[in-house]
Motif scaffolding. Structure first.
Motif, mmCIF file in Angstrom:
data_model
loop_
_atom_site.group_PDB
_atom_site.id
_atom_site.type_symbol
_atom_site.label_atom_id
_atom_site.label_comp_id
_atom_site.label_asym_id
_atom_site.label_seq_id
_atom_site.Cartn_x
_atom_site.Cartn_y
_atom_site.Cartn_z
ATOM 1 N N GLU A 287 0.829 -1.206 0.000
ATOM 2 C CA GLU A 287 0.000 0.000 0.000
ATOM 3 C C GLU A 287 0.871 1.268 0.000
ATOM 4 O OE1 GLU A 287 -3.430 2.027 2.850
ATOM 5 O OE2 GLU A 287 -2.752 -0.013 3.281
ATOM 6 N N LEU A 288 1.911 1.267 0.802
ATOM 7 C CA LEU A 288 2.836 2.400 0.841
ATOM 8 C C LEU A 288 3.578 2.549 -0.486
ATOM 9 C CD1 LEU A 288 4.291 1.863 4.414
ATOM 10 C CD2 LEU A 288 2.837 3.773 3.693
ATOM 11 N N SER A 289 4.019 1.429 -1.055
ATOM 12 C CA SER A 289 4.719 1.449 -2.334
ATOM 13 C C SER A 289 3.848 2.081 -3.417
ATOM 14 C CB SER A 289 5.124 0.029 -2.724
ATOM 15 O OG SER A 289 5.817 0.017 -3.945
ATOM 16 N N GLN A 290 2.586 1.667 -3.458
ATOM 17 C CA GLN A 290 1.643 2.229 -4.430
ATOM 18 C C GLN A 290 1.420 3.722 -4.188
ATOM 19 O OE1 GLN A 290 0.569 0.638 -7.117
ATOM 20 N NE2 GLN A 290 -0.405 2.531 -7.768
ATOM 21 N N ALA A 291 1.302 4.112 -2.934
ATOM 22 C CA ALA A 291 1.095 5.524 -2.599
ATOM 23 C C ALA A 291 2.288 6.371 -3.042
ATOM 24 C CB ALA A 291 0.843 5.685 -1.100
ATOM 25 N N TYR A 292 3.510 5.863 -2.852
ATOM 26 C CA TYR A 292 4.686 6.589 -3.324
ATOM 27 C C TYR A 292 4.661 6.737 -4.842
ATOM 28 C CZ TYR A 292 7.258 6.950 1.074
ATOM 29 O OH TYR A 292 7.668 7.284 2.344
ATOM 30 N N LYS A 293 4.301 5.663 -5.548
ATOM 31 C CA LYS A 293 4.231 5.726 -7.014
ATOM 32 C C LYS A 293 3.217 6.766 -7.456
ATOM 33 C CE LYS A 293 5.748 1.019 -7.775
ATOM 34 N NZ LYS A 293 5.313 -0.358 -7.853
ATOM 35 N N GLU A 294 2.038 6.766 -6.830
ATOM 36 C CA GLU A 294 0.990 7.722 -7.182
ATOM 37 C C GLU A 294 1.408 9.156 -6.876
ATOM 38 O OE1 GLU A 294 -2.436 6.273 -5.057
ATOM 39 O OE2 GLU A 294 -2.610 4.512 -6.372
ATOM 40 N N THR A 295 2.265 9.328 -5.885
ATOM 41 C CA THR A 295 2.765 10.653 -5.518
ATOM 42 C C THR A 295 3.912 11.075 -6.439
ATOM 43 O OG1 THR A 295 2.136 10.190 -3.232
ATOM 44 C CG2 THR A 295 3.648 11.992 -3.551
ATOM 45 N N GLY A 296 4.450 10.116 -7.191
ATOM 46 C CA GLY A 296 5.562 10.416 -8.090
ATOM 47 C C GLY A 296 6.904 10.471 -7.394
ATOM 48 N N VAL A 297 7.016 9.766 -6.268
ATOM 49 C CA VAL A 297 8.236 9.784 -5.469
ATOM 50 C C VAL A 297 8.919 8.418 -5.565
ATOM 51 C CG1 VAL A 297 9.140 10.048 -3.127
ATOM 52 C CG2 VAL A 297 7.249 11.478 -3.890
ATOM 53 N N ALA A 298 10.231 8.420 -5.805
ATOM 54 C CA ALA A 298 10.997 7.178 -5.946
ATOM 55 C C ALA A 298 11.481 6.690 -4.583
ATOM 56 C CB ALA A 298 12.169 7.390 -6.884
ATOM 57 N N VAL A 299 10.560 6.099 -3.817
ATOM 58 C CA VAL A 299 10.899 5.513 -2.519
ATOM 59 C C VAL A 299 10.360 4.090 -2.504
ATOM 60 C CG1 VAL A 299 10.505 5.589 -0.023
ATOM 61 C CG2 VAL A 299 10.900 7.720 -1.275
ATOM 62 N N ASN A 300 11.221 3.145 -2.172
ATOM 63 C CA ASN A 300 10.823 1.752 -2.002
ATOM 64 C C ASN A 300 10.720 1.506 -0.500
ATOM 65 O OD1 ASN A 300 10.263 -0.942 -2.443
ATOM 66 N ND2 ASN A 300 12.414 -1.514 -2.717
ATOM 67 N N PRO A 301 9.502 1.509 0.073
ATOM 68 C CA PRO A 301 9.373 1.386 1.525
ATOM 69 C C PRO A 301 9.989 0.094 2.053
ATOM 70 C CG PRO A 301 7.206 1.338 0.459
ATOM 71 C CD PRO A 301 8.217 1.546 -0.605
ATOM 72 N N LEU A 302 10.645 0.216 3.192
ATOM 73 C CA LEU A 302 11.348 -0.915 3.800
ATOM 74 C C LEU A 302 10.579 -1.422 5.012
ATOM 75 C CD1 LEU A 302 13.924 -2.692 3.819
ATOM 76 C CD2 LEU A 302 14.960 -0.964 5.311
ATOM 77 N N LEU A 303 10.377 -2.724 5.046
ATOM 78 C CA LEU A 303 9.737 -3.400 6.170
ATOM 79 C C LEU A 303 10.837 -4.032 7.016
ATOM 80 C CD1 LEU A 303 6.764 -5.876 5.825
ATOM 81 C CD2 LEU A 303 8.658 -6.291 7.349
ATOM 82 N N LEU A 304 10.848 -3.741 8.304
ATOM 83 C CA LEU A 304 11.826 -4.305 9.225
ATOM 84 C C LEU A 304 11.171 -5.416 10.033
ATOM 85 C CD1 LEU A 304 13.246 -0.976 10.717
ATOM 86 C CD2 LEU A 304 14.052 -2.214 8.705
ATOM 87 N N ILE A 305 11.833 -6.557 10.128
ATOM 88 C CA ILE A 305 11.347 -7.661 10.960
ATOM 89 C C ILE A 305 12.370 -7.877 12.065
ATOM 90 C CG2 ILE A 305 10.730 -10.106 11.084
ATOM 91 C CD1 ILE A 305 9.908 -9.928 8.126
ATOM 92 N N GLN A 306 11.961 -7.589 13.307
ATOM 93 C CA GLN A 306 12.865 -7.735 14.444
ATOM 94 C C GLN A 306 12.595 -9.049 15.159
ATOM 95 O OE1 GLN A 306 12.701 -4.777 17.590
ATOM 96 N NE2 GLN A 306 14.863 -5.134 18.033
ATOM 97 N N LEU A 307 13.587 -9.926 15.098
ATOM 98 C CA LEU A 307 13.494 -11.239 15.729
ATOM 99 C C LEU A 307 14.075 -11.193 17.135
ATOM 100 C CD1 LEU A 307 14.801 -13.377 12.738
ATOM 101 C CD2 LEU A 307 12.415 -13.005 13.396
ATOM 102 N N PRO A 308 13.628 -12.101 18.010
ATOM 103 C CA PRO A 308 14.245 -12.173 19.337
ATOM 104 C C PRO A 308 15.623 -12.800 19.234
ATOM 105 C CG PRO A 308 12.590 -13.884 19.088
ATOM 106 C CD PRO A 308 12.543 -13.055 17.838
ATOM 107 N N ASN A 309 16.447 -12.561 20.262
ATOM 108 C CA ASN A 309 17.707 -13.288 20.327
ATOM 109 C C ASN A 309 17.369 -14.765 20.397
ATOM 110 O OD1 ASN A 309 19.432 -11.102 20.271
ATOM 111 N ND2 ASN A 309 19.382 -10.858 22.492
ATOM 112 N N ARG A 310 18.229 -15.576 19.806
ATOM 113 C CA ARG A 310 17.961 -17.025 19.792
ATOM 114 C C ARG A 310 18.065 -17.572 21.209
ATOM 115 N NH1 ARG A 310 20.149 -22.104 19.476
ATOM 116 N NH2 ARG A 310 19.144 -23.484 17.980
ATOM 117 N N THR A 311 16.921 -17.958 21.736
ATOM 118 C CA THR A 311 16.914 -18.580 23.061
ATOM 119 C C THR A 311 16.432 -20.019 22.993
ATOM 120 O OG1 THR A 311 14.700 -17.712 23.481
ATOM 121 C CG2 THR A 311 16.567 -16.386 24.272
ATOM 122 N N SER A 312 15.862 -20.382 21.845
ATOM 123 C CA SER A 312 15.362 -21.749 21.705
ATOM 124 C C SER A 312 15.377 -22.140 20.230
ATOM 125 C CB SER A 312 13.930 -21.847 22.242
ATOM 126 O OG SER A 312 13.060 -21.120 21.391
#
Length: 172
Positions: free
Chosen positions: A20-45
């Protein structure tokens, strides 16, 4: 037989928001590829290790997001992939998997979305992590007319997460 691995719901919802953000940037005419961050826990198991492998495999299987095609970056102490020029707005990486390394001193204004699988035990750490997604993609431009581009988004499976008013205000 279909061997596709399902993504956790938080990741599925975050990927929808990224599109949705990627499409909104395109419609706005802005060259931004939105980045999704996935934060994992430290390996405990083994379950934590399995979650990481499941996410990497499911991203590739269901969304064509992989290290090999340059759409997935990994920033873990034992594994660093596709980090070159990651902070550039038009960089091809769509998803970054990390644990804690990027929380301090990292600036990537195109990062809009955080999927959180890690408990926050320190308010300083949580503020720093939220700060990674609380930036405007083009600081010289300021805010956008399309309001969804002016917000940060957090998805999680943690039931008791709390984003303090003084940290997130109306931004998250």
């Amino acid at each position: 037989k279909d061997r596709t691995v399902p993504l956790p719901q938080a990741v599925r919802e975050a990927l929808k928001k990224r599109e949705e953000l990627s499409q909104a940037y395109k419609e706005t005419g802005v060259a931004v590829n939105p980045l999704l961050l996935i934060q994992l826990p430290n390996r405990t198991s083994q379950a934590d290790e399995d979650r990481q492998a499941l996410i990497v495999r499911a991203l590739a299987d269901t969304h064509d997001i992989s290290v090999e095609n340059g759409k997935l970056a990994i920033y873990l102490s034992e594994n660093k992939k596709n980090l070159e020029n990651l902070t550039r707005n038009e960089n091809e990486v769509e998803v970054l998997i990390f644990k804690q390394a990027i929380a301090l001193g990292w600036d990537c204004p195109r990062a809009h979305i955080l999927v959180l699988f890690r408990e926050w035990h320190s308010s300083e750490f949580s503020i720093q992590t939220l700060g990674r997604i609380m930036r405007v993609s083009e600081p010289e431009h300021g805010y956008y007319d399309n309001d969804i581009l002016n917000y940060a988004y957090v998805y999680t499976n943690i039931a008791d997460i709390e984003i303090k008013e003084d940290i997130g205000r109306d931004y998250v």
